[in-house]
Design a protein around this motif. Structure first.
Motif, PDB file in Angstrom:
ATOM      1  N   ASP A 391     -17.372  27.508 -11.862  1.00  0.00           N
ATOM      2  CA  ASP A 391     -17.690  28.938 -11.851  1.00  0.00           C
ATOM      3  C   ASP A 391     -17.310  29.472 -10.473  1.00  0.00           C
ATOM      4  OD1 ASP A 391     -18.929  31.415 -11.600  1.00  0.00           O
ATOM      5  OD2 ASP A 391     -20.745  30.822 -12.678  1.00  0.00           O
ATOM      6  N   GLU A 392     -16.292  30.331 -10.443  1.00  0.00           N
ATOM      7  CA  GLU A 392     -15.780  30.819  -9.154  1.00  0.00           C
ATOM      8  C   GLU A 392     -16.291  32.222  -8.819  1.00  0.00           C
ATOM      9  OE1 GLU A 392     -11.470  31.198  -9.464  1.00  0.00           O
ATOM     10  OE2 GLU A 392     -11.685  32.976 -10.706  1.00  0.00           O
ATOM     11  N   THR A 393     -17.342  32.670  -9.530  1.00  0.00           N
ATOM     12  CA  THR A 393     -17.841  34.039  -9.341  1.00  0.00           C
ATOM     13  C   THR A 393     -18.101  34.356  -7.874  1.00  0.00           C
ATOM     14  OG1 THR A 393     -18.941  33.911 -11.490  1.00  0.00           O
ATOM     15  CG2 THR A 393     -19.670  35.654 -10.008  1.00  0.00           C
ATOM     16  N   VAL A 394     -18.819  33.477  -7.196  1.00  0.00           N
ATOM     17  CA  VAL A 394     -19.255  33.786  -5.838  1.00  0.00           C
ATOM     18  C   VAL A 394     -18.109  33.646  -4.834  1.00  0.00           C
ATOM     19  CG1 VAL A 394     -20.853  33.118  -3.991  1.00  0.00           C
ATOM     20  CG2 VAL A 394     -21.653  33.234  -6.352  1.00  0.00           C
ATOM     21  N   GLY A 395     -17.328  32.594  -4.984  1.00  0.00           N
ATOM     22  CA  GLY A 395     -16.219  32.410  -4.028  1.00  0.00           C
ATOM     23  C   GLY A 395     -15.134  33.438  -4.258  1.00  0.00           C
ATOM     24  N   ASN A 396     -14.809  33.654  -5.471  1.00  0.00           N
ATOM     25  CA  ASN A 396     -13.745  34.490  -6.023  1.00  0.00           C
ATOM     26  C   ASN A 396     -12.364  34.001  -5.609  1.00  0.00           C
ATOM     27  OD1 ASN A 396     -12.162  36.529  -4.344  1.00  0.00           O
ATOM     28  ND2 ASN A 396     -14.245  36.843  -3.576  1.00  0.00           N
ATOM     29  N   PHE A 397     -11.429  34.209  -6.533  1.00  0.00           N
ATOM     30  CA  PHE A 397     -10.142  33.516  -6.412  1.00  0.00           C
ATOM     31  C   PHE A 397      -9.232  34.008  -5.303  1.00  0.00           C
ATOM     32  CE2 PHE A 397      -7.647  36.793  -8.387  1.00  0.00           C
ATOM     33  CZ  PHE A 397      -8.501  37.406  -9.276  1.00  0.00           C
ATOM     34  N   LEU A 398      -9.619  35.080  -4.624  1.00  0.00           N
ATOM     35  CA  LEU A 398      -8.806  35.468  -3.463  1.00  0.00           C
ATOM     36  C   LEU A 398      -9.199  34.648  -2.241  1.00  0.00           C
ATOM     37  CD1 LEU A 398      -8.497  39.334  -3.785  1.00  0.00           C
ATOM     38  CD2 LEU A 398      -6.867  37.572  -4.431  1.00  0.00           C
ATOM     39  N   ASN A 399     -10.427  34.186  -2.221  1.00  0.00           N
ATOM     40  CA  ASN A 399     -10.888  33.362  -1.098  1.00  0.00           C
ATOM     41  C   ASN A 399     -10.697  31.866  -1.335  1.00  0.00           C
ATOM     42  OD1 ASN A 399     -11.816  35.440   0.608  1.00  0.00           O
ATOM     43  ND2 ASN A 399     -13.747  35.583  -0.524  1.00  0.00           N
ATOM     44  N   VAL A 400     -10.894  31.458  -2.590  1.00  0.00           N
ATOM     45  CA  VAL A 400     -10.792  30.019  -2.885  1.00  0.00           C
ATOM     46  C   VAL A 400      -9.938  29.792  -4.124  1.00  0.00           C
ATOM     47  CG1 VAL A 400     -12.996  29.349  -1.826  1.00  0.00           C
ATOM     48  CG2 VAL A 400     -12.984  30.098  -4.199  1.00  0.00           C
ATOM     49  N   ASN A 401      -9.183  28.720  -4.100  1.00  0.00           N
ATOM     50  CA  ASN A 401      -8.402  28.373  -5.285  1.00  0.00           C
ATOM     51  C   ASN A 401      -8.921  27.050  -5.838  1.00  0.00           C
ATOM     52  OD1 ASN A 401      -6.564  28.168  -7.293  1.00  0.00           O
ATOM     53  ND2 ASN A 401      -4.887  27.462  -5.994  1.00  0.00           N
ATOM     54  N   VAL A 402      -9.739  27.160  -6.871  1.00  0.00           N
ATOM     55  CA  VAL A 402     -10.370  25.953  -7.416  1.00  0.00           C
ATOM     56  C   VAL A 402      -9.654  25.436  -8.658  1.00  0.00           C
ATOM     57  CG1 VAL A 402     -12.649  26.561  -6.482  1.00  0.00           C
ATOM     58  CG2 VAL A 402     -12.043  27.312  -8.786  1.00  0.00           C
ATOM     59  N   LEU A 403      -8.700  26.194  -9.167  1.00  0.00           N
ATOM     60  CA  LEU A 403      -8.073  25.806 -10.439  1.00  0.00           C
ATOM     61  C   LEU A 403      -7.466  24.396 -10.409  1.00  0.00           C
ATOM     62  CD1 LEU A 403      -7.442  26.627 -13.357  1.00  0.00           C
ATOM     63  CD2 LEU A 403      -5.309  27.650 -12.543  1.00  0.00           C
ATOM     64  N   PRO A 404      -6.810  23.978  -9.313  1.00  0.00           N
ATOM     65  CA  PRO A 404      -6.232  22.628  -9.338  1.00  0.00           C
ATOM     66  C   PRO A 404      -7.261  21.517  -9.577  1.00  0.00           C
ATOM     67  CG  PRO A 404      -5.351  23.887  -7.498  1.00  0.00           C
ATOM     68  CD  PRO A 404      -6.457  24.707  -8.090  1.00  0.00           C
ATOM     69  N   TYR A 405      -8.541  21.788  -9.303  1.00  0.00           N
ATOM     70  CA  TYR A 405      -9.587  20.774  -9.490  1.00  0.00           C
ATOM     71  C   TYR A 405     -10.288  20.895 -10.837  1.00  0.00           C
ATOM     72  CZ  TYR A 405      -8.995  20.258  -4.484  1.00  0.00           C
ATOM     73  OH  TYR A 405      -8.471  20.052  -3.247  1.00  0.00           O
ATOM     74  N   ALA A 406      -9.987  21.965 -11.575  1.00  0.00           N
ATOM     75  CA  ALA A 406     -10.761  22.291 -12.771  1.00  0.00           C
ATOM     76  C   ALA A 406      -9.951  22.104 -14.035  1.00  0.00           C
ATOM     77  CB  ALA A 406     -11.225  23.746 -12.694  1.00  0.00           C
ATOM     78  N   ASP A 407     -10.664  21.945 -15.148  1.00  0.00           N
ATOM     79  CA  ASP A 407     -10.030  22.085 -16.456  1.00  0.00           C
ATOM     80  C   ASP A 407     -10.216  23.515 -16.948  1.00  0.00           C
ATOM     81  OD1 ASP A 407      -9.271  19.200 -17.256  1.00  0.00           O
ATOM     82  OD2 ASP A 407     -11.296  19.033 -16.446  1.00  0.00           O
ATOM     83  N   VAL A 408     -11.393  24.055 -16.649  1.00  0.00           N
ATOM     84  CA  VAL A 408     -11.687  25.446 -17.016  1.00  0.00           C
ATOM     85  C   VAL A 408     -12.339  26.118 -15.807  1.00  0.00           C
ATOM     86  CG1 VAL A 408     -12.797  26.975 -18.707  1.00  0.00           C
ATOM     87  CG2 VAL A 408     -12.288  24.610 -19.355  1.00  0.00           C
ATOM     88  N   VAL A 409     -11.894  27.323 -15.493  1.00  0.00           N
ATOM     89  CA  VAL A 409     -12.538  28.110 -14.437  1.00  0.00           C
ATOM     90  C   VAL A 409     -13.154  29.339 -15.095  1.00  0.00           C
ATOM     91  CG1 VAL A 409     -12.178  29.509 -12.361  1.00  0.00           C
ATOM     92  CG2 VAL A 409     -11.000  27.316 -12.608  1.00  0.00           C
ATOM     93  N   VAL A 410     -14.436  29.550 -14.847  1.00  0.00           N
ATOM     94  CA  VAL A 410     -15.116  30.707 -15.434  1.00  0.00           C
ATOM     95  C   VAL A 410     -15.547  31.651 -14.322  1.00  0.00           C
ATOM     96  CG1 VAL A 410     -15.933  29.551 -17.519  1.00  0.00           C
ATOM     97  CG2 VAL A 410     -17.299  29.415 -15.428  1.00  0.00           C
ATOM     98  N   SER A 411     -15.768  32.908 -14.694  1.00  0.00           N
ATOM     99  CA  SER A 411     -16.168  33.862 -13.670  1.00  0.00           C
ATOM    100  C   SER A 411     -16.870  35.057 -14.294  1.00  0.00           C
ATOM    101  CB  SER A 411     -14.926  34.346 -12.918  1.00  0.00           C
ATOM    102  OG  SER A 411     -15.306  35.183 -11.863  1.00  0.00           O
ATOM    103  N   SER A 412     -17.791  35.651 -13.540  1.00  0.00           N
ATOM    104  CA  SER A 412     -18.382  36.918 -13.954  1.00  0.00           C
ATOM    105  C   SER A 412     -17.594  38.037 -13.295  1.00  0.00           C
ATOM    106  CB  SER A 412     -19.850  36.988 -13.528  1.00  0.00           C
ATOM    107  OG  SER A 412     -20.305  38.320 -13.647  1.00  0.00           O
ATOM    108  N   LEU A 413     -16.904  38.819 -14.112  1.00  0.00           N
ATOM    109  CA  LEU A 413     -16.115  39.945 -13.580  1.00  0.00           C
ATOM    110  C   LEU A 413     -17.000  41.157 -13.310  1.00  0.00           C
ATOM    111  CD1 LEU A 413     -13.069  39.656 -16.026  1.00  0.00           C
ATOM    112  CD2 LEU A 413     -13.436  38.473 -13.857  1.00  0.00           C
TER     113      LEU A 413
END
Ligand SMILES: Cc1ncc(COP(=O)(O)O)c(C=O)c1O
Length: 602
Positions: A391-413
């Motif tokens: 869940d990348e809601t708090v970090g958000n994808f402009l600050n952190v790129n977690v996709l390479p470590y994940a199978d699924v990335v979820v977020s609250s928009l």
């Protein structure tokens, strides 16, 4: 850019932002108002104009639900409204689990769809206005409400208003009746009656038969819509599919320019901010009505694709994530500290042959802002075979790129992606390089329903255009607030990814130029200190985070009031105050925090 509001009218129960019909936050400006809300005290509840939509059922939704019960229900029954039959069926399934004594006549679904006559009308078809009501005995409301809160799959207030209007006019009818009525033969389009949905996409609220004025333009709109649509333009729902595409590209990282919709879709892909996973595109981005819906449906899809196995929750999570894992499947192994010892324990279990569906974790966690060791988690997942959901809601994808470590990335928009605190949304993205991609993709393609309501998509797209510039400013403001709090003797601890012992794990995923985000929290040496500080703090105060204006809350009181000891056992103290830092002038904001710190008595 939206003008930030630091000094909202601090009135209990007012919408945040003020005068916003579909606001997702509500003012709880004092510690006692938060406690009062949790304890159901009348002086707070009676003043609530709205609330966080998964916790407080918007008054427009309540009204529509009451109208549905009046038409289809019995005395003492209530209804909750969902965007599709499939979602309503899941709610009924939850009822059967929680209250097996209730029979199919007591918990039933009424699907409301456009009448056969209107189904092909302009507007109705493009927007697909439908609602599935679950009707149940009123004294079982708690069960329905739990499903509503955890799944995040209830209707939005905009959908409710739109559909209620159609329902009142007899355009939205029980699907069973629609099947009984033969579909009317349509003449050429120019001879057909006009639908009562105007070209702006809003149902007219005046006439029954002729919604348009002599000019052919729509005449009347509800006053709240004028207040809400601060953009000064009417919504054009024909833009919905483009708005959804732009949102998905923005989430994919390939659209970052702050431009209008048409221009946005014509732009070349931005490679600099993309997710850095080969083959990834907006085709792997799925939009959901809320952040919780993206998590709920991810968990459901994983069980459908890989079987009913237990999950792992690593780190202290946002409240409903853990509830989903506990209540909607075979259960969950909970590691509330998210420590390396926890990973040692997990490794031992995996070595001994235990198998798991997936590991869910937040990056960083809410509200302690700790970052999990994603590299190690990925290694364990590859070795022992489980899905990693981040869940990348708090970090958000402009600050952190977690996709390479994940199978699924979820977020609250709903949060910083929107920023305006007036619309909900969620996303789930699949990693095309993930080990389980093929099975997951198949499951998503077979199961996915786009239940994000058209008007909500238009709002979300507009709000998110300036996402990039907002994040930069928010990162800087959050660091300035940290500096004030960290150097004050009456503050016990400041939680922020930059100052956490887990910072190396955060930095592993930090994007080039990325910051540490807009969320932080602080604890105090006593509840009295926390109360004095919080009550004096001149920011907006209410639930939610990621708003363009600073929003503070005694988060643990609000999220864990009935389980404070349990939360404390994981280091989540009841006197914690959480701050979601906004776009205000830095100096002004710093002064607001300094002033509140001075209010702590000696
Ligand atoms: C980390 C995190 N994930 C998910 C959610 C749920 O998002 P939503 O409220 O949009 O359903 C929240 C809500 O606060 C959150 O903080």
């Amino acid at each position: 850019m939206t003008v930030p509001i630091a000094n909202v009218e601090n009135e209990v129960g007012e919408t945040i932002p003020p005068l916003t019909a579909h606001a997702v936050s509500v003012s709880l400006p004092t510690w006692s108002a938060n406690v009062g809300y949790e304890e159901g005290q009348e002086w707070v509840l009676s003043r609530m104009k709205t609330g966080y939509p998964r916790f407080f059922i918007h008054k427009s939704i309540e009204k529509f639900a009451a109208a549905v019960v009046e038409s289809y229900g019995l005395l003492g029954e209530r209804a909750l409204l969902f965007p599709s039959h499939a979602v309503a069926t899941r709610c009924v399934g939850f009822f059967h689990n929680q209250a097996p004594e209730l029979g199919p006549q007591q918990v039933r679904i009424v699907d409301l769809v456009p009448s056969a006559e209107k189904a092909g009308s302009d507007g109705v078809e493009g927007v697909s206005p439908k609602v599935s009501a679950v009707i149940f005995p009123g004294d079982h409301f708690k069960i329905a409400k739990a499903f509503w809160q955890h799944s995040g799959d209830g209707v939005s207030s905009r959908r409710a208003e739109y559909c209620h209007n159609l329902f009142s006019k007899g355009i939205l009818i029980d699907s069973k009746k629609r099947e009984e009525t033969p579909r009317m033969c349509k003449g050429p389009k120019r001879y057909r009656t006009k639908t009562s949905i105007d070209i702006t996409g809003h149902p007219s609220v005046t006439s029954n038969s002729s919604p348009e004025g002599p000019s052919g333009a729509a005449e009347v709109q509800e006053p709240t819509q004028f207040v809400e649509e601060r953009f000064g333009r009417n919504l054009d729902l024909s833009l919905t599919s483009n708005a959804k595409l732009a949102i998905r590209r923005r989430i994919a990282g390939s659209l970052t320019a702050d431009v209008g919709l048409t221009e946005a879709l014509a732009l070349e892909e931005d490679h600099e901010r993309s997710r850095k996973v080969a083959g990834f595109s907006e085709d792997d981005v799925y939009l959901y009505p809320t952040g919780m819906s993206s998590i709920f449906n991810t968990h459901r899809n994983l069980m459908a694709g890989r079987g009913h196995l237990k999950s792992i929750n690593y780190g202290f999570p946002y409240i409903d994530t853990l509830k989903i894992l506990e209540k909607f499947g075979p259960g969950c192994l909970f590691y509330g500290f998210g420590s390396s010892e926890d990973l040692d324990d997990l490794e031992k279990r995996l070595e001994s042959g235990e198998t798991y569906l997936a590991l869910f974790t937040e990056f960083p966690g809410n509200p302690l802002l700790k970052s999990p060791d994603l590299r190690r988690i990925r290694e364990l997942a590859d070795k022992y075979g489980f899905v990693v959901v981040i869940d990348e809601t708090v970090g958000n994808f402009l600050n952190v790129n977690v996709l390479p470590y994940a199978d699924v990335v979820v977020s609250s928009l709903t949060k910083v992606f929107s920023g305006d605190s007036n619309v909900m949304g969620g996303s789930a993205i699949l990693n095309p390089k993930g080990r389980y991609y093929d099975v997951l993709k198949q499951t998503w393609e077979a199961d996915y329903e786009d239940n994000h309501w058209a008007e909500d998509s238009v709002f979300l797209e507009r709000n998110s255009r300036n996402f990039v510039s907002r994040i930069e400013r928010i990162n800087a403001n959050a660091e300035a607030i940290c500096d004030v709090l960290r150097t004050h003797p009456r503050v016990k601890q400041v939680n922020y990814p930059k100052y956490s012992p887990t910072r190396p794990f955060y930095d592993q995923c930090r994007t080039p130029g990325g910051g540490y985000g807009g969320l932080l929290s602080a604890t105090f040496y006593s509840t009295a200190d926390a109360v004095a500080f919080f009550d004096d703090l001149d920011t907006a105060k209410g639930p939610s985070l990621g708003t363009n204006f600073t929003l503070s809350s005694p988060y643990v009181i609000l999220a864990h009031y009935t389980e404070l000891d349990w939360a404390a056992s994981f280091g989540v103290e009841a006197n914690l105050v959480r701050f979601s830092v906004g776009l205000e002038d830095t100096e002004e904001l710093v002064n607001i925090f300094r002033h509140a710190l001075e209010a702590i008595p000696n």
